[in-house]
Design a protein around this motif. Structure first.
Motif, mmCIF file in Angstrom:
data_model
loop_
_atom_site.group_PDB
_atom_site.id
_atom_site.type_symbol
_atom_site.label_atom_id
_atom_site.label_comp_id
_atom_site.label_asym_id
_atom_site.label_seq_id
_atom_site.Cartn_x
_atom_site.Cartn_y
_atom_site.Cartn_z
ATOM 1 N N ILE A 1 89.367 62.361 43.141
ATOM 2 C CA ILE A 1 89.969 62.884 44.202
ATOM 3 C C ILE A 1 89.025 63.134 45.404
ATOM 4 O O ILE A 1 89.573 62.854 46.465
ATOM 5 C CB ILE A 1 90.246 64.456 43.721
ATOM 6 N N LEU B 1 89.204 64.848 32.987
ATOM 7 C CA LEU B 1 89.009 65.778 34.102
ATOM 8 C C LEU B 1 87.801 65.537 35.065
ATOM 9 O O LEU B 1 88.068 65.418 36.144
ATOM 10 C CB LEU B 1 88.709 67.200 33.442
ATOM 11 N N SER C 1 88.885 62.409 37.154
ATOM 12 C CA SER C 1 90.006 62.629 37.977
ATOM 13 C C SER C 1 89.349 63.552 39.224
ATOM 14 O O SER C 1 89.881 63.269 40.430
ATOM 15 C CB SER C 1 91.084 63.414 37.452
ATOM 16 N N LEU C 2 88.285 64.349 38.847
ATOM 17 C CA LEU C 2 87.671 65.044 40.103
ATOM 18 C C LEU C 2 86.966 64.224 40.868
ATOM 19 O O LEU C 2 87.073 64.187 42.237
ATOM 20 C CB LEU C 2 86.722 66.155 39.587
ATOM 21 N N TRP D 1 94.025 70.494 39.761
ATOM 22 C CA TRP D 1 92.876 70.026 38.736
ATOM 23 C C TRP D 1 92.410 71.098 38.052
ATOM 24 O O TRP D 1 92.147 71.002 37.024
ATOM 25 C CB TRP D 1 91.714 69.144 39.690
ATOM 26 N N LYS E 1 94.967 69.628 45.736
ATOM 27 C CA LYS E 1 94.707 68.605 44.905
ATOM 28 C C LYS E 1 93.491 69.128 43.750
ATOM 29 O O LYS E 1 93.640 69.118 42.727
ATOM 30 C CB LYS E 1 94.296 67.150 45.328
#
Length: 193
Positions: free
Chosen positions: A81, A74, A77-78, A33, A29
């Motif tokens: 995750i 970004l 999303s990190l 990214w 994942k």
């Protein structure tokens, strides 16, 4: 009292294992990214030379806005995750199996299965990476309304399966011995009358 690991943890309940998704899946994942982050870096490096009109006047402001929103997504999303990885856990205790699955930032599903409701447990390791890094799926068959209890992409699936079956055996032997001792006590009490 010790701090509870999950909301319905009972007093004196012994935790044998807390398992998260295998680190290799987390790495996959993060690599996806990184590809999206690299696309932004490449756009910043080569976009101005290849498409200079995107960086001039009003169009340049729209491009700047787009890149800033892209950076925001970004970072978000990190963060997601990591949150999904950290908060989605499987817990095996002496009396039950608990699956806490984080499905959204403010949304999670907690499923519980008492050890004595287990009918079967199987482990499955598939693929090259699953075999190399020893991760896979553990499926627990139940007698209840939820037919299967599945832990996806967990490390050492055969060890987890063995632990669940050993706890089932230990629990069923304890229940059988307790019932046998109760029956013997009733028969002995009946013989003394």
């Amino acid at each position: 009292m010790a701090q509870k690991l999950f909301p319905s943890q009972q007093e004196g309940e012994q935790i044998y294992l807390v398992v998260r998704e295998h680190w290799f899946h987390l790495l996959l994942k993060i690599l996806v990214w990184v590809l999206f982050a690299a696309a932004l870096v490449l756009f910043e490096q080569f976009g101005q030379a290849a498409l200079p009109s995107l960086f001039l006047s009003a169009v340049g402001l729209v491009t700047l806005l787009f890149t800033q929103v892209y950076i925001l997504f970004l970072v978000l999303s990190l963060f997601l995750i990591f949150v999904f990885y950290y908060l989605s856990i499987g817990i095996i205790t002496d009396i039950r199996v608990v699956d806490i699955h984080q499905v959204g930032l403010f949304d999670h599903i907690i499923s519980e299965l008492h050890i004595d409701k287990i009918e079967d447990a199987t482990s499955e390791t598939t693929g090259l990476f699953g075999t190399m890094f020893n991760y896979g799926k553990v499926t627990v068959q139940t007698a209840g309304s939820q037919e299967r209890f599945i832990f996806e992409n967990v490390p050492n699936p055969a060890g987890i399966e063995k632990m669940i079956l050993d706890l089932y055996e230990k629990n069923s032997n304890f229940a059988r011995d307790t019932t046998l001792n109760t029956d013997i006590a009733k028969n002995t009490a009946g013989d003394n009358s």
